[in-house]
Design a protein around this motif. Structure first.
Motif, PDB file in Angstrom:
ATOM      1  N   LYS A  10      38.451  49.170  41.048  1.00  0.00           N
ATOM      2  CA  LYS A  10      37.520  48.920  39.952  1.00  0.00           C
ATOM      3  C   LYS A  10      36.989  47.492  39.935  1.00  0.00           C
ATOM      4  CE  LYS A  10      40.113  52.146  36.994  1.00  0.00           C
ATOM      5  NZ  LYS A  10      39.127  53.218  36.868  1.00  0.00           N
ATOM      6  N   ASP A  11      37.686  46.579  40.639  1.00  0.00           N
ATOM      7  CA  ASP A  11      37.363  45.160  40.539  1.00  0.00           C
ATOM      8  C   ASP A  11      37.140  44.576  41.933  1.00  0.00           C
ATOM      9  OD1 ASP A  11      38.035  42.105  40.222  1.00  0.00           O
ATOM     10  OD2 ASP A  11      37.884  42.861  38.164  1.00  0.00           O
ATOM     11  N   TRP A  12      36.239  43.598  42.022  1.00  0.00           N
ATOM     12  CA  TRP A  12      35.958  42.959  43.302  1.00  0.00           C
ATOM     13  C   TRP A  12      37.200  42.341  43.923  1.00  0.00           C
ATOM     14  CZ3 TRP A  12      31.655  43.257  46.210  1.00  0.00           C
ATOM     15  CH2 TRP A  12      30.492  43.740  45.613  1.00  0.00           C
ATOM     16  N   SER A  13      38.101  41.869  43.098  1.00  0.00           N
ATOM     17  CA  SER A  13      39.305  41.215  43.606  1.00  0.00           C
ATOM     18  C   SER A  13      40.214  42.174  44.364  1.00  0.00           C
ATOM     19  CB  SER A  13      40.083  40.577  42.452  1.00  0.00           C
ATOM     20  OG  SER A  13      40.501  41.560  41.517  1.00  0.00           O
ATOM     21  N   GLN A  14      39.992  43.484  44.224  1.00  0.00           N
ATOM     22  CA  GLN A  14      40.814  44.478  44.918  1.00  0.00           C
ATOM     23  C   GLN A  14      40.330  44.728  46.347  1.00  0.00           C
ATOM     24  OE1 GLN A  14      40.466  47.224  41.220  1.00  0.00           O
ATOM     25  NE2 GLN A  14      42.308  47.934  42.287  1.00  0.00           N
ATOM     26  N   SER A  45      35.854  37.965  41.520  1.00  0.00           N
ATOM     27  CA  SER A  45      36.501  38.970  40.684  1.00  0.00           C
ATOM     28  C   SER A  45      35.490  39.461  39.660  1.00  0.00           C
ATOM     29  CB  SER A  45      37.732  38.377  39.986  1.00  0.00           C
ATOM     30  OG  SER A  45      37.353  37.303  39.143  1.00  0.00           O
ATOM     31  N   GLY A  46      35.846  40.526  38.993  1.00  0.00           N
ATOM     32  CA  GLY A  46      34.959  41.128  38.011  1.00  0.00           C
ATOM     33  C   GLY A  46      34.770  42.602  38.301  1.00  0.00           C
ATOM     34  N   PRO A  47      34.426  43.373  37.293  1.00  0.00           N
ATOM     35  CA  PRO A  47      34.266  44.823  37.470  1.00  0.00           C
ATOM     36  C   PRO A  47      33.092  45.160  38.380  1.00  0.00           C
ATOM     37  CG  PRO A  47      33.533  44.157  35.289  1.00  0.00           C
ATOM     38  CD  PRO A  47      34.190  42.957  35.901  1.00  0.00           C
ATOM     39  N   SER A  79      27.874  41.306  39.964  1.00  0.00           N
ATOM     40  CA  SER A  79      28.976  42.245  40.195  1.00  0.00           C
ATOM     41  C   SER A  79      28.513  43.623  40.658  1.00  0.00           C
ATOM     42  CB  SER A  79      29.811  42.397  38.918  1.00  0.00           C
ATOM     43  OG  SER A  79      29.019  42.962  37.879  1.00  0.00           O
TER      44      SER A  79
END
Length: 318
Positions: free
Chosen positions: A145-149, A156-158, A206
């Motif tokens: 769900k998030d850029w950090s993943q 980061s951020g959705p 994002s």
């Protein structure tokens, strides 16, 4: 966002029950060199379809195409209702759709004309320009769900997924590719056109936009240059664990031609013309004449390459 596929299925069911109401295209007033016909096309293919039809009209000034650009499912319905003679789509008709035309005692011809790619775009402010098919699948399944993943992400951020329309070929392709059954809980935003997808992505760091690559692949067109400003085209890898930049591909001619781009698809012309008319003339132009050169100029790959005959002359020194 909820995709109205039940509305499309309802339309198909109604047309099956009322197939006798519509007949085949009435009146043989056109021929391959003159006349006016209605054309339906997925909005994702607007630059390509406009180039092909305008080129044909340039050769035959008495030939005219009234083109309606709309979501693919609506374009196919227009074809089935006989309000469009031909349609440009990303797929062949399914069996139910073919049955409707058969019940109308209509003719059907389908022709692959090009290899296209769905381009994943982000704004310049987004530093992440690489993604794998596995990561995309996990985004569409709701796992990511998030850029950090994302592997190696610098932000980061959705994540927001931006498409042109809820019933477009772009969204249909991604749903079919990953076998997604329910999209109402996914972070999908629809903007009503491929051009507006580009505008949205430029302004929203994002977001990942999904567009037909022909919007940004004609290097000679001023519109392409304008739309490409402030964008990154993401590289996509089929490998789960890429080892370098060479494992990624973009939806441009080289990677489309060699089959390396994972989100490639065909473009079809579907015709219900039952005689030698203007629709058949356009199909012949694309398959046998210089239509293939127009497709190449647009940055796509023609399925039937234009033949290039080279005459070599040698001078003998005796």
């Amino acid at each position: 966002m909820k995709v109205n596929r039940w509305i499309y299925r309802s339309c198909i069911a109604l047309m099956c029950s009322a197939a006798g109401i519509w007949g085949c295209t009435s009146g043989n007033l056109d021929n391959p060199r003159q006349g006016t016909i209605n054309v339906a096309a997925d909005e994702s293919f607007r630059p390509l379809v406009s180039s092909l039809t305008h080129a044909y009209e340039g050769i035959y000034p008495d030939a005219h195409f009234n083109v309606t650009f709309q979501p693919e499912q609506e374009a196919i319905i227009a074809l089935l209702r006989d309000s469009a003679r031909i349609a440009f789509t990303s797929r062949a008709l399914n069996q139910d759709e073919k049955e409707i035309i058969k019940q109308q005692e209509g003719s059907l011809k389908e022709q692959k004309i090009a290899i296209d790619g769905i381009a994943l775009i982000t704004g310049r402010a987004n530093q992440d320009s690489l993604i794998t098919i596995g990561e995309l699948e996990r985004i569409f399944s709701g796992e990511i769900k998030d850029w950090s993943q994302l592997e190696g992400s610098q932000q980061s951020g959705p994540i927001t997924l931006v498409f042109d329309n809820a019933n477009s070929s772009n969204l249909d392709y991604m749903i079919e590719r990953f076998g997604i059954k329910e999209v109402s809980k996914l972070p999908i935003y629809t903007s009503n056109s491929n051009e507006k997808v580009i505008e949205h992505v430029r302004k929203n760091r994002s977001s990942i936009g999904f567009i037909g690559v022909n919007w940004i692949s004609d290097g000679d067109a001023s519109l392409t240059r304008e739309l490409s400003k402030g964008l990154r085209v993401m590289g996509v890898s089929e490998k789960e664990n890429p080892t370098g930049i060479q494992d990624y591909a973009q939806p441009f001619q080289r990677d489309l031609r060699n089959g390396k781009y994972p989100l490639a698809r065909f473009i079809y012309i579907v015709s219900r013309e039952g005689f030698s008319g203007l629709g058949g003339g356009l199909m012949t132009y694309i398959a046998r004449d210089v239509g293939g050169l127009v497709i190449e100029k647009m940055g796509l790959v023609p399925t039937i390459p234009y033949p290039r005959n080279i005459e070599v002359q040698t001078k003998q020194n005796f």
